[in-house]
Design a protein around this motif. Sequence first.
Motif, PDB file in Angstrom:
ATOM      1  N   UNK A  94       0.843  -1.197   0.000  1.00  0.00           N
ATOM      2  CA  UNK A  94       0.000   0.000   0.000  1.00  0.00           C
ATOM      3  C   UNK A  94       0.879   1.247   0.000  1.00  0.00           C
ATOM      4  N   UNK A  95       1.983   1.159   0.740  1.00  0.00           N
ATOM      5  CA  UNK A  95       2.919   2.277   0.768  1.00  0.00           C
ATOM      6  C   UNK A  95       3.532   2.511  -0.598  1.00  0.00           C
ATOM      7  N   UNK A  96       3.839   1.436  -1.257  1.00  0.00           N
ATOM      8  CA  UNK A  96       4.425   1.532  -2.592  1.00  0.00           C
ATOM      9  C   UNK A  96       3.463   2.257  -3.548  1.00  0.00           C
ATOM     10  N   UNK A  97       2.175   1.935  -3.425  1.00  0.00           N
ATOM     11  CA  UNK A  97       1.180   2.554  -4.284  1.00  0.00           C
ATOM     12  C   UNK A  97       1.122   4.059  -4.007  1.00  0.00           C
ATOM     13  N   UNK A  98       1.188   4.432  -2.726  1.00  0.00           N
ATOM     14  CA  UNK A  98       1.132   5.856  -2.403  1.00  0.00           C
ATOM     15  C   UNK A  98       2.370   6.603  -2.905  1.00  0.00           C
ATOM     16  N   UNK A  99       3.500   5.947  -2.853  1.00  0.00           N
ATOM     17  CA  UNK A  99       4.713   6.586  -3.379  1.00  0.00           C
ATOM     18  C   UNK A  99       4.599   6.779  -4.885  1.00  0.00           C
ATOM     19  N   UNK A 100       4.062   5.761  -5.560  1.00  0.00           N
ATOM     20  CA  UNK A 100       3.869   5.911  -7.007  1.00  0.00           C
ATOM     21  C   UNK A 100       2.968   7.101  -7.306  1.00  0.00           C
TER      22      UNK A 100
END
Lengths: 462, 190
Positions: free
Chosen positions: A78-84
Motif C-alpha cells: 500500500x505504501x508503494x502505491x502511495x509513493x507511485x
Amino acid sequence: MTGHRTLAEKIWQDHVVRPLDDGSDLLYVDLHVLHEVNTPRAFDDLRAAGRTVRRPDLTLAVEDHNTPTGEGGREDLAGRRQRDLIRANCAGSGIRLHRLGDPDQGIVHVVVPELGLARPGMTIVCCDSHTSTLGALGVLAFGIGTGQVEHVLATQTLPIHRPDDLAVEISGVLPDSATAKDLALALIARIGTGGGRGSVIEYRGEAVRALSVEARMTLCNMSVEAGSRAGLVAVDDATVHYLRTRTGARFTDAEPRWREMRSDDGARFDHVVHLDAAQVGPRVSWGTNPAQNLPLDGRAPSRSDCATEQEWATTQRSLAYMGLRPGQPMRDVEVDTVFVGSCTNGRIEDLRETASVLSGRKVADGVRMLIVAGSAAVRRQAVAEGLDRVFSVAGADFRPGAGCSMCCALNEDRLAPGERAASTSNRNFEGRQGKGSRTHLVSPRVAAATAVTGRITTPQDL
Amino acid sequence: MSTRSVRTGTAVPLRRDDVDTDQLSPARFVPYYRPDGFTNILFADWRTDPDFVLNQPQYQGASVLVAGHDFGTGSSRESAVWALQGAGFQVVVASGFGDIFRGNATTRGLWTVEVDHDVVERLWREVEADPWLPLVVDLTARRLGFGAGECPFRIDEPLRRRLLRPGDRIAETLLHLAEVEDYESRRVVP
C-alpha cells in the motif's frame, strides 16, 4: 494594525489577502508541504475540476510516512502505491519531491527546517498535524486536511478563522534530568488533549529561552497533542544562529525582519497557562492518549486518582488496553521494543542523547531497539560523529533509511498485537504503532535507559 | 429527514472521551483511499468486540453519533471524516472537537455540534433508554432537540455558514484571484 501584537497576530496580519464575509480570512501560504499519505485525493479532485497547481514553486513534497527504512525488500504494498501516486502527481505538476534515496529525504518536519525553508514570519501548511513543529522558528505552521490541500494547491491561499492566542509561560530552570519532551508531556497532562483547542500556543519564559532550537521543535511538535493547531517560539539569538547555519549566504538582509517575530511587550493573550520547569522531571505515558502521562517515579492511576465515575471508567479502559494494574509502579513496566525517532525526537540532538546513555552499555536481552534518523542528513551527521558505532556496539538497530518508521504504523515497522514499546514518538493512541500495540511515550534518554534494562528506566537509575 | 439547515436521525451513544482519528480511521486502511471505499473502516478495531455499541442491532441506521470530550483529536487524516460518513453518520455531537478534524468535517459536510458535557450525559441516557429517539439538529437556530428536551449548541460562525452554504470553495476564492496576485506582487519573502 500596530500597537501591542502577539507573534501569531503579526504573522497572521501579514498574510491576510482579504477578510471574508463569514468572519474568517483568506490567508496566503508561503510554503505548502506535501507527503504521500494524505494527498492523492487532493490531486484527483483538482484534476477532476480541471484545475492545476497554481504555485508549484511554493510547494514541496517529501516521502516519509510509507518509506521503508530497513535494508531492501519487505516493502509495504500500500505504501508503494502511495509513493507511485505522489511521484506521478509531483512530476505532473512540476513540484519538487525528495523521494526515497534522495540525500534530502526524511520526515517533512525535519527536512523543511534543515533545508532553510522555514524562516521566521512565514506561513507553512502541510497535510500533517505535526507541522506545528516549525513554530520553533517563529513560523506560523499548521496541519490541514485533504480538502484544504486541494484549496492551497489551486490558490496558494486558505480560508481560515484566526485562532485565539494562548501563552504558555514556562518559568524556572529545567532540571538536568528532564528534556523538552518531558516539558511537553507535563503541559499536556496539565491542560489535557483539548486544553489548547481553538488556540495557537506561544511558548514563553526563561525555560523556553534556555532550550536549543531543536528542543523547541520537540515542544512545538506536541502542541497538537494539547489540542492546538500550532505552537510558536519567538525569535532570539539561538533562532538566528540556527537559521544562519541552514540558509548560508541566502537571506542575509532578512535578519532584522526575523528579529521582529516576537510578541510585543504588553501584547494581550486570550488565555495564559503557567508552568514551572523546575518541577518537571522525566515522564512516561501510562494510557492511550498523550494527556495520560505522569512522572516516571509514579504509579498507574487508581480509583482515588479520578475525580468522577466517568474519568475512572475512561481510566479503566486505558489501563485494560495497556495491560497495566491500577497503582502499578511505572518502573516495573517491562517493554518488548524501544523506538527512537519521529518528527518529535528524530533530530541529531536526540540521537546524541540516546548515544550518551547507550555508550558502554548493551540493549537488554530480548529487547528490540530501533533507532531511525528523522532525515537522511541527520543520519549522515550521526555517522560522522560515530554515533552509529555506539548504537551498533550496544546492539541497537540503527536503520539505514530515514522516515516516520514506527511512529505511525504506515510502513513495515509495526508492533505486533499486545507488544509494548517505549517510544520517543508523539501518540500513544490504541493501535497507533500497529493493531493492538501498547505505547509508552518517553524522551530519548528514558528510551535509551529503558532499552538497557528492559523496563521503564531513567539514565539516573542505571 | 434532512434539509439544508436541519438534520434528523436516531443516535448512537458512544460513551468514550478522547476518540482520536486513529480509531476513526486506523492507519492500515489510510493508504487505500477511494472516495467510495470507506464504508467498513470506522472503529475497525473496536468493532471486533461484539459488545461494542456500533454492533448493537438497535443502533443500526443511526445518523448521529454522540461522544464525550475532545472528539477527533490527533492526526489530520481527512479519512476520519470519510469513515464516519461511509458508516452513515451525518452529525457528531460531542463536548469538544479536535480543531483539524472539525475543519475537515466542515469541508466534507459532516456537522459537528458542540454541547456541554452534562448534555452529552443526558443524551447518552435518553438514547440508551430509547434508541429510536429522533435527534433534531437545527443549524439555523443552533439548537439540538431530543424528545421533550432541547438545548443550544456551539459552532464557530464561519463553520456554520459554510455548512449552510456548501459549494465550490475554490471557485469562490478564485473570484478574488486579482487580490491574490496583488498580494503576491507586494509580498516580501520572509
